[in-house]
Design a protein around this motif. Structure first.
Motif, PDB file in Angstrom:
ATOM      1  N   PHE A 142      48.480  45.770  44.931  1.00 18.12           N
ATOM      2  CA  PHE A 142      47.848  44.455  44.919  1.00 18.12           C
ATOM      3  C   PHE A 142      46.400  44.554  44.452  1.00 18.12           C
ATOM      4  CE2 PHE A 142      45.287  41.321  47.292  1.00 18.12           C
ATOM      5  CZ  PHE A 142      45.762  40.171  46.692  1.00 18.12           C
ATOM      6  N   TYR A 143      45.650  45.505  45.007  1.00 17.65           N
ATOM      7  CA  TYR A 143      44.257  45.686  44.598  1.00 17.65           C
ATOM      8  C   TYR A 143      44.143  46.087  43.130  1.00 17.65           C
ATOM      9  CZ  TYR A 143      42.729  45.384  49.453  1.00 17.65           C
ATOM     10  OH  TYR A 143      42.463  44.965  50.725  1.00 17.65           O
ATOM     11  N   ALA A 144      45.056  46.922  42.671  1.00 17.72           N
ATOM     12  CA  ALA A 144      45.029  47.324  41.264  1.00 17.72           C
ATOM     13  C   ALA A 144      45.262  46.129  40.348  1.00 17.72           C
ATOM     14  CB  ALA A 144      46.080  48.406  41.011  1.00 17.72           C
ATOM     15  N   SER A 145      46.181  45.248  40.722  1.00 22.04           N
ATOM     16  CA  SER A 145      46.436  44.076  39.884  1.00 22.04           C
ATOM     17  C   SER A 145      45.249  43.120  39.900  1.00 22.04           C
ATOM     18  CB  SER A 145      47.711  43.362  40.323  1.00 22.04           C
ATOM     19  OG  SER A 145      47.551  42.820  41.610  1.00 22.04           O
ATOM     20  N   LEU A 146      44.532  43.046  41.026  1.00 18.99           N
ATOM     21  CA  LEU A 146      43.332  42.204  41.068  1.00 18.99           C
ATOM     22  C   LEU A 146      42.216  42.773  40.201  1.00 18.99           C
ATOM     23  CD1 LEU A 146      42.887  41.035  44.763  1.00 18.99           C
ATOM     24  CD2 LEU A 146      43.495  39.679  42.779  1.00 18.99           C
ATOM     25  N   PHE A 147      42.000  44.078  40.286  1.00 16.48           N
ATOM     26  CA  PHE A 147      40.916  44.692  39.517  1.00 16.48           C
ATOM     27  C   PHE A 147      41.225  44.773  38.026  1.00 16.48           C
ATOM     28  CE2 PHE A 147      39.619  46.695  43.656  1.00 16.48           C
ATOM     29  CZ  PHE A 147      38.430  45.988  43.748  1.00 16.48           C
ATOM     30  N   THR A 148      42.477  44.627  37.644  1.00 18.81           N
ATOM     31  CA  THR A 148      42.849  44.681  36.233  1.00 18.81           C
ATOM     32  C   THR A 148      42.240  43.534  35.441  1.00 18.81           C
ATOM     33  OG1 THR A 148      44.894  45.820  36.748  1.00 18.81           O
ATOM     34  CG2 THR A 148      44.820  44.678  34.657  1.00 18.81           C
ATOM     35  N   ILE A 149      42.031  42.387  36.066  1.00 20.41           N
ATOM     36  CA  ILE A 149      41.533  41.233  35.329  1.00 20.41           C
ATOM     37  C   ILE A 149      40.032  41.316  35.035  1.00 20.41           C
ATOM     38  CG2 ILE A 149      43.332  39.718  36.179  1.00 20.41           C
ATOM     39  CD1 ILE A 149      41.272  38.510  38.086  1.00 20.41           C
ATOM     40  N   MET A 150      39.316  42.208  35.708  1.00 19.29           N
ATOM     41  CA  MET A 150      37.860  42.281  35.522  1.00 19.29           C
ATOM     42  C   MET A 150      37.438  42.575  34.075  1.00 19.29           C
ATOM     43  SD  MET A 150      36.535  41.297  38.157  1.00 19.29           S
ATOM     44  CE  MET A 150      37.101  40.915  39.782  1.00 19.29           C
ATOM     45  N   PRO A 151      38.048  43.551  33.380  1.00 22.84           N
ATOM     46  CA  PRO A 151      37.647  43.759  31.977  1.00 22.84           C
ATOM     47  C   PRO A 151      37.935  42.552  31.087  1.00 22.84           C
ATOM     48  CG  PRO A 151      39.009  45.573  32.736  1.00 22.84           C
ATOM     49  CD  PRO A 151      38.994  44.554  33.813  1.00 22.84           C
ATOM     50  N   PHE A 152      39.028  41.850  31.384  1.00 23.34           N
ATOM     51  CA  PHE A 152      39.377  40.681  30.581  1.00 23.34           C
ATOM     52  C   PHE A 152      38.409  39.529  30.842  1.00 23.34           C
ATOM     53  CE2 PHE A 152      43.390  43.034  30.884  1.00 23.34           C
ATOM     54  CZ  PHE A 152      43.660  43.181  29.537  1.00 23.34           C
ATOM     55  N   ILE A 153      37.965  39.378  32.081  1.00 21.09           N
ATOM     56  CA  ILE A 153      36.976  38.342  32.388  1.00 21.09           C
ATOM     57  C   ILE A 153      35.654  38.662  31.693  1.00 21.09           C
ATOM     58  CG2 ILE A 153      35.552  37.386  34.252  1.00 21.09           C
ATOM     59  CD1 ILE A 153      38.036  37.462  36.013  1.00 21.09           C
ATOM     60  N   THR A 154      35.282  39.923  31.700  1.00 22.11           N
ATOM     61  CA  THR A 154      34.051  40.334  31.018  1.00 22.11           C
ATOM     62  C   THR A 154      34.149  40.083  29.517  1.00 22.11           C
ATOM     63  OG1 THR A 154      33.733  42.035  32.701  1.00 22.11           O
ATOM     64  CG2 THR A 154      32.467  42.262  30.669  1.00 22.11           C
ATOM     65  N   ALA A 155      35.253  40.484  28.912  1.00 19.70           N
ATOM     66  CA  ALA A 155      35.432  40.272  27.477  1.00 19.70           C
ATOM     67  C   ALA A 155      35.525  38.787  27.142  1.00 19.70           C
ATOM     68  CB  ALA A 155      36.674  41.000  26.991  1.00 19.70           C
ATOM     69  N   GLY A 156      36.201  38.008  27.990  1.00 18.88           N
ATOM     70  CA  GLY A 156      36.300  36.563  27.768  1.00 18.88           C
ATOM     71  C   GLY A 156      34.950  35.886  27.838  1.00 18.88           C
ATOM     72  N   THR A 157      34.112  36.327  28.779  1.00 19.74           N
ATOM     73  CA  THR A 157      32.754  35.791  28.875  1.00 19.74           C
ATOM     74  C   THR A 157      31.952  36.145  27.632  1.00 19.74           C
ATOM     75  OG1 THR A 157      32.870  35.980  31.273  1.00 19.74           O
ATOM     76  CG2 THR A 157      30.678  35.767  30.303  1.00 19.74           C
TER      77      THR A 157
END
Length: 127
Positions: free
Chosen positions: A72-87
């Motif tokens: 669960f934690y791994a799936s949550l932390f996976t979105i962080m690079p995508f949020i950074t790139a999207g920003t």
């Protein structure tokens, strides 16, 4: 809720919406990368947690629950690079075009990424 704070700050709703749309588009377009990152984070979390136990029996007793929690934690932390790139993508579009173009291009990117992902999965299933 924001009136409790002694200072005032503004949230740019257009930037948040554009960044989220771009993040979603990147997450969908690069789903194999997201799955790989999730798998690597899960492996690392399981390895790091194993080092906290001195007894093998104690480790095995709660293993299934901890592995589920780590997934669960791994799936949550996976979105962080995508949020950074999207920003970052939204910021570049805001600088080059204007505020509202981030949302428009984000929607187009989401549609294009969705169509690409459908085609990619269809190609994978036909092999």
């Amino acid at each position: 809720m924001l009136e409790i704070l002694p200072f005032r700050f503004e949230l740019d709703k257009i930037a948040i919406a554009g960044s989220c749309l771009w993040s979603l588009a990147l997450y969908v377009a690069f789903s194999p990368v997201g799955e790989w990152v999730t798998e690597q984070l899960n492996r690392w979390f399981n390895f790091a947690e194993r080092s906290l136990y001195t007894s093998q029996t104690e480790f095995e007793k709660t293993r299934q629950g901890r592995e589920s929690q780590n997934a669960f934690y791994a799936s949550l932390f996976t979105i962080m690079p995508f949020i950074t790139a999207g920003t970052l993508f939204n910021w570049v579009i805001k600088i080059s075009l204007s505020d509202s173009w981030g949302i428009s291009t984000g929607i187009l990117a989401c549609m294009g990424a969705g169509i690409y992902e459908l085609g990619r999965r269809d190609g994978d299933s036909s092999d």
